[in-house]
Design a protein around this motif. Structure first.
Motif, PDB file in Angstrom:
ATOM      1  N   GLU A 131       0.807  -1.218   0.000  1.00  0.00           N
ATOM      2  CA  GLU A 131       0.000   0.000   0.000  1.00  0.00           C
ATOM      3  C   GLU A 131       0.842   1.271   0.000  1.00  0.00           C
ATOM      4  OE1 GLU A 131      -3.505  -0.161   2.456  1.00  0.00           O
ATOM      5  OE2 GLU A 131      -3.499  -2.345   2.305  1.00  0.00           O
TER       6      GLU A 131
ATOM      7  N   ALA B  17      -2.100  -4.613  -9.526  1.00  0.00           N
ATOM      8  CA  ALA B  17      -2.842  -3.822  -8.542  1.00  0.00           C
ATOM      9  C   ALA B  17      -2.453  -4.281  -7.147  1.00  0.00           C
ATOM     10  CB  ALA B  17      -4.345  -4.003  -8.751  1.00  0.00           C
TER      11      ALA B  17
ATOM     12  N   ASN C 154     -11.767  -6.563 -10.641  1.00  0.00           N
ATOM     13  CA  ASN C 154     -11.120  -6.087  -9.416  1.00  0.00           C
ATOM     14  C   ASN C 154     -12.186  -5.413  -8.559  1.00  0.00           C
ATOM     15  OD1 ASN C 154      -9.731  -4.819  -7.359  1.00  0.00           O
ATOM     16  ND2 ASN C 154      -7.995  -4.273  -8.657  1.00  0.00           N
TER      17      ASN C 154
ATOM     18  N   GLN D 222     -12.147  -4.717  -5.519  1.00  0.00           N
ATOM     19  CA  GLN D 222     -11.651  -3.789  -4.514  1.00  0.00           C
ATOM     20  C   GLN D 222     -11.591  -2.376  -5.095  1.00  0.00           C
ATOM     21  OE1 GLN D 222      -8.009  -5.286  -2.764  1.00  0.00           O
ATOM     22  NE2 GLN D 222      -9.092  -6.967  -1.758  1.00  0.00           N
ATOM     23  N   GLN D 223     -11.391  -2.263  -6.405  1.00  0.00           N
ATOM     24  CA  GLN D 223     -11.404  -0.952  -7.064  1.00  0.00           C
ATOM     25  C   GLN D 223     -12.806  -0.558  -7.497  1.00  0.00           C
ATOM     26  OE1 GLN D 223      -8.582  -1.023 -10.286  1.00  0.00           O
ATOM     27  NE2 GLN D 223      -6.852  -0.636  -8.928  1.00  0.00           N
ATOM     28  N   SER D 224     -13.584  -1.524  -7.989  1.00  0.00           N
ATOM     29  CA  SER D 224     -14.980  -1.298  -8.393  1.00  0.00           C
ATOM     30  C   SER D 224     -15.850  -2.108  -7.449  1.00  0.00           C
ATOM     31  CB  SER D 224     -15.211  -1.760  -9.830  1.00  0.00           C
ATOM     32  OG  SER D 224     -14.348  -1.084 -10.711  1.00  0.00           O
TER      33      SER D 224
END
Length: 191
Positions: free
Chosen positions: A79, A88, A106, A108-110
């Motif tokens: 991170e 990612a 993904n 966690q992003q969308s």
């Protein structure tokens, strides 16, 4: 390992080939998915550490507060440093995060739609690769899944047929289940 009562038990673990920061299987039966000597498996191989001692983990790792019967061990974290192009930074339980190529969506992003969970799967022998998709929780005792899917292992999975290509999403393939009477979209670990 903890018991139903919450007590921690020590256990013997196979010494393997996985290096620090690589994924592992806690009670692995093979050397290929077990940690190298001196490392503990908490989903990721890591050296023992002390949360109150700065620097007890190498750069790119952190020491969690909780540790289990063996105490805490260093977990990977991407991170702060970011990831190379095409990868990612994917978060996992206990705060661990690794750079990976994502197959599927993904989530966690969308974020997933309401009442869905982000399913994230890795394989110890496929470092740097993760499979992801949104799934609706279900119960085998009556909670129904949307049309075109069925409940399997407490998640709604999309039904498919081998003669109907395109039913499954990216990073998935159509496979028969163990009973061979139904076919489902499963993660394609060969991509």
């Amino acid at each position: 390992m903890s018991t139903w009562g919450g007590e921690f038990l020590k256990r013997c673990a196979l010494e393997g080939d996985r290096q620090e920061g690589e994924g592992c299987e806690l009670l692995s039966g093979t050397h290929a998915s077990a940690c190298a000597p001196g490392l503990f498996c908490k989903g990721w191989c890591g050296r023992p550490c002390q949360p109150e001692v700065p620097g007890s983990c190498p750069e790119g790792f952190f020491c969690p507060r909780e540790g289990g019967p063996d105490g805490p061990s260093c977990l990977p974290s991407c991170e702060a440093r970011g990831c190379p192009p095409g990868q990612a930074c994917i978060r996992f339980s206990e705060g661990a995060s690794v750079c990976a190529v994502v197959h599927g969506t993904n989530c966690q992003q969308s974020p997933c739609p309401e009442a869905h969970v982000c399913e994230t799967r890795t394989l110890p022998d496929r470092a740097g690769t993760v499979w992801m998709r949104c799934e609706a929780p279900c119960s085998n005792n009556g909670v129904s899944c949307p049309e075109g899917s069925f409940c399997r292992s407490r998640r709604c999975v999309r039904a498919c047929h081998p003669d109907s290509p395109g039913t499954c999403g990216p990073g998935e393939k159509c496979e028969p289940l163990h009973d061979s009477t139904r076919w489902a979209c499963v993660f394609d670990h060969e991509v």
